[in-house]
Design a protein around this motif. Sequence first.
Motif, short mmCIF file in Angstrom:
data_model
loop_
_atom_site.label_atom_id
_atom_site.label_comp_id
_atom_site.label_asym_id
_atom_site.label_seq_id
_atom_site.Cartn_x
_atom_site.Cartn_y
_atom_site.Cartn_z
N ARG A 60 0.85 -1.18 0.00
CA ARG A 60 0.00 0.00 0.00
C ARG A 60 0.89 1.24 0.00
O ARG A 60 1.56 1.55 0.99
CB ARG A 60 -0.92 0.03 1.22
CG ARG A 60 -1.98 -1.06 1.21
CD ARG A 60 -3.00 -0.85 2.30
NE ARG A 60 -3.84 0.30 2.02
CZ ARG A 60 -4.96 0.24 1.31
NH1 ARG A 60 -5.36 -0.89 0.78
NH2 ARG A 60 -5.67 1.32 1.11
N GLY A 61 0.90 1.94 -1.15
CA GLY A 61 1.76 3.11 -1.28
C GLY A 61 1.44 4.21 -0.29
O GLY A 61 2.32 4.86 0.25
N GLU A 62 0.14 4.41 -0.03
CA GLU A 62 -0.25 5.49 0.87
C GLU A 62 0.28 5.26 2.28
O GLU A 62 0.72 6.19 2.96
CB GLU A 62 -1.78 5.60 0.90
CG GLU A 62 -2.29 6.76 1.74
CD GLU A 62 -3.80 6.85 1.75
OE1 GLU A 62 -4.34 7.73 2.43
OE2 GLU A 62 -4.44 6.03 1.06
N ARG A 71 5.62 9.69 -1.95
CA ARG A 71 4.28 9.20 -2.29
C ARG A 71 4.21 8.68 -3.72
O ARG A 71 3.57 7.65 -3.98
CB ARG A 71 3.25 10.31 -2.07
CG ARG A 71 1.82 9.96 -2.50
CD ARG A 71 1.22 8.81 -1.71
NE ARG A 71 -0.07 8.39 -2.25
CZ ARG A 71 -1.24 8.89 -1.90
NH1 ARG A 71 -1.30 9.84 -0.99
NH2 ARG A 71 -2.36 8.44 -2.44
N ASP A 75 3.16 4.94 -4.69
CA ASP A 75 2.00 4.64 -5.53
C ASP A 75 2.40 3.81 -6.75
O ASP A 75 1.64 2.93 -7.18
CB ASP A 75 1.31 5.93 -5.97
CG ASP A 75 0.43 6.51 -4.87
OD1 ASP A 75 0.30 5.87 -3.81
OD2 ASP A 75 -0.14 7.60 -5.08
N HIS A 76 3.57 4.08 -7.31
CA HIS A 76 4.02 3.26 -8.45
C HIS A 76 4.26 1.82 -8.00
O HIS A 76 3.93 0.87 -8.73
CB HIS A 76 5.29 3.84 -9.05
CG HIS A 76 5.04 5.05 -9.90
ND1 HIS A 76 5.95 6.07 -10.05
CD2 HIS A 76 3.98 5.40 -10.67
CE1 HIS A 76 5.46 7.00 -10.86
NE2 HIS A 76 4.27 6.60 -11.24
N GLY A 78 2.64 0.37 -5.60
CA GLY A 78 1.29 -0.17 -5.43
C GLY A 78 0.68 -0.59 -6.76
O GLY A 78 -0.02 -1.61 -6.83
N PRO A 139 -0.22 8.45 -9.94
CA PRO A 139 -0.19 8.48 -8.47
C PRO A 139 -1.33 9.34 -7.93
O PRO A 139 -1.93 10.14 -8.66
CB PRO A 139 1.18 9.10 -8.16
CG PRO A 139 1.52 9.90 -9.38
CD PRO A 139 0.91 9.16 -10.54
N PHE A 140 -1.61 9.16 -6.66
CA PHE A 140 -2.62 9.94 -5.91
C PHE A 140 -4.06 9.53 -6.24
O PHE A 140 -4.99 10.12 -5.70
CB PHE A 140 -2.46 11.44 -6.12
CG PHE A 140 -1.09 11.94 -5.75
CD1 PHE A 140 -0.69 12.04 -4.43
CD2 PHE A 140 -0.18 12.31 -6.74
CE1 PHE A 140 0.58 12.49 -4.09
CE2 PHE A 140 1.09 12.76 -6.42
CZ PHE A 140 1.47 12.85 -5.08
N THR A 142 -6.85 6.31 -6.32
CA THR A 142 -7.06 4.97 -5.80
C THR A 142 -7.59 4.03 -6.88
O THR A 142 -8.00 4.46 -7.96
CB THR A 142 -8.08 5.00 -4.65
OG1 THR A 142 -9.37 5.33 -5.20
CG2 THR A 142 -7.70 6.01 -3.58
#
Length: 240
Positions: A60-62, A71, A75-76, A78, A139-140, A142
């Motif tokens: 989980r990137g977050e 971040r 996210d990448h 994830g 990214p950012f 969901t």
Amino acid sequence: MPAQPAFRRILLKLSGEALMGKMDFGIAPDVMGFLAQELKAVVGLGVQVALVVGGGNIFRGEGLARAGMDRVTGDHMGMLATVINALAIQDAVERVGLEARVQSAIRINEVCEDYIRRRAVRHLEKGRVVIFAAGTGNPFFTTDSAAALRAVEMNVDLILKATKVDGIYTADPKKDPTATRYAELTYDQALDQRLGVMDQTAMVLCRDHKMNLRVYDMDRPGALMSIVTGDLSIGTRVHV
């Protein structure tokens, strides 16, 4: 007389955590086998099925961003986790005799296709299960937002969000025994009450495009079949 589908094309949103079953991490083979059989029954009715899967069972990137990781990097990572899950689902559904294709929003041509909308639609029309990986590729955002976006792009009749409870409740039913289940809600009600059905970006996109959404318990045998054949008693319906 065999059951008739109430929907021509659906999109199923699965969290990565849903693939863990009773494990603390990774992919549970029994969950994959159960999912594949549920999908096989629905595809057998002629329903076109797409999936969007998360990666929280692997990464989980977050969460790591809160611990100090960049971040965008998180996210990448994830997104790559969702590709792993998508390949596992592809393998599971192919083992029960279905055809499947994984399409990734980031380029990873050696293991799956790039996301191309017209190609994805053609796969669906041919009866193939299409599994969308890597979220939106940005990214950012969901995987809920990715599910809403792909549902709009694929022009599906219904989005199904598979969870561990049988719908949307007034509170967490595992923590509050007085919580009651909603039979249906509007998107505005869900947003105003912050019920956590999906993130707000996804909810607004669904609302603005008048998408039908149903939240249901993915562990209930036959639930997916019941929903696609028109049983309105299962889960919670969210609509405009």
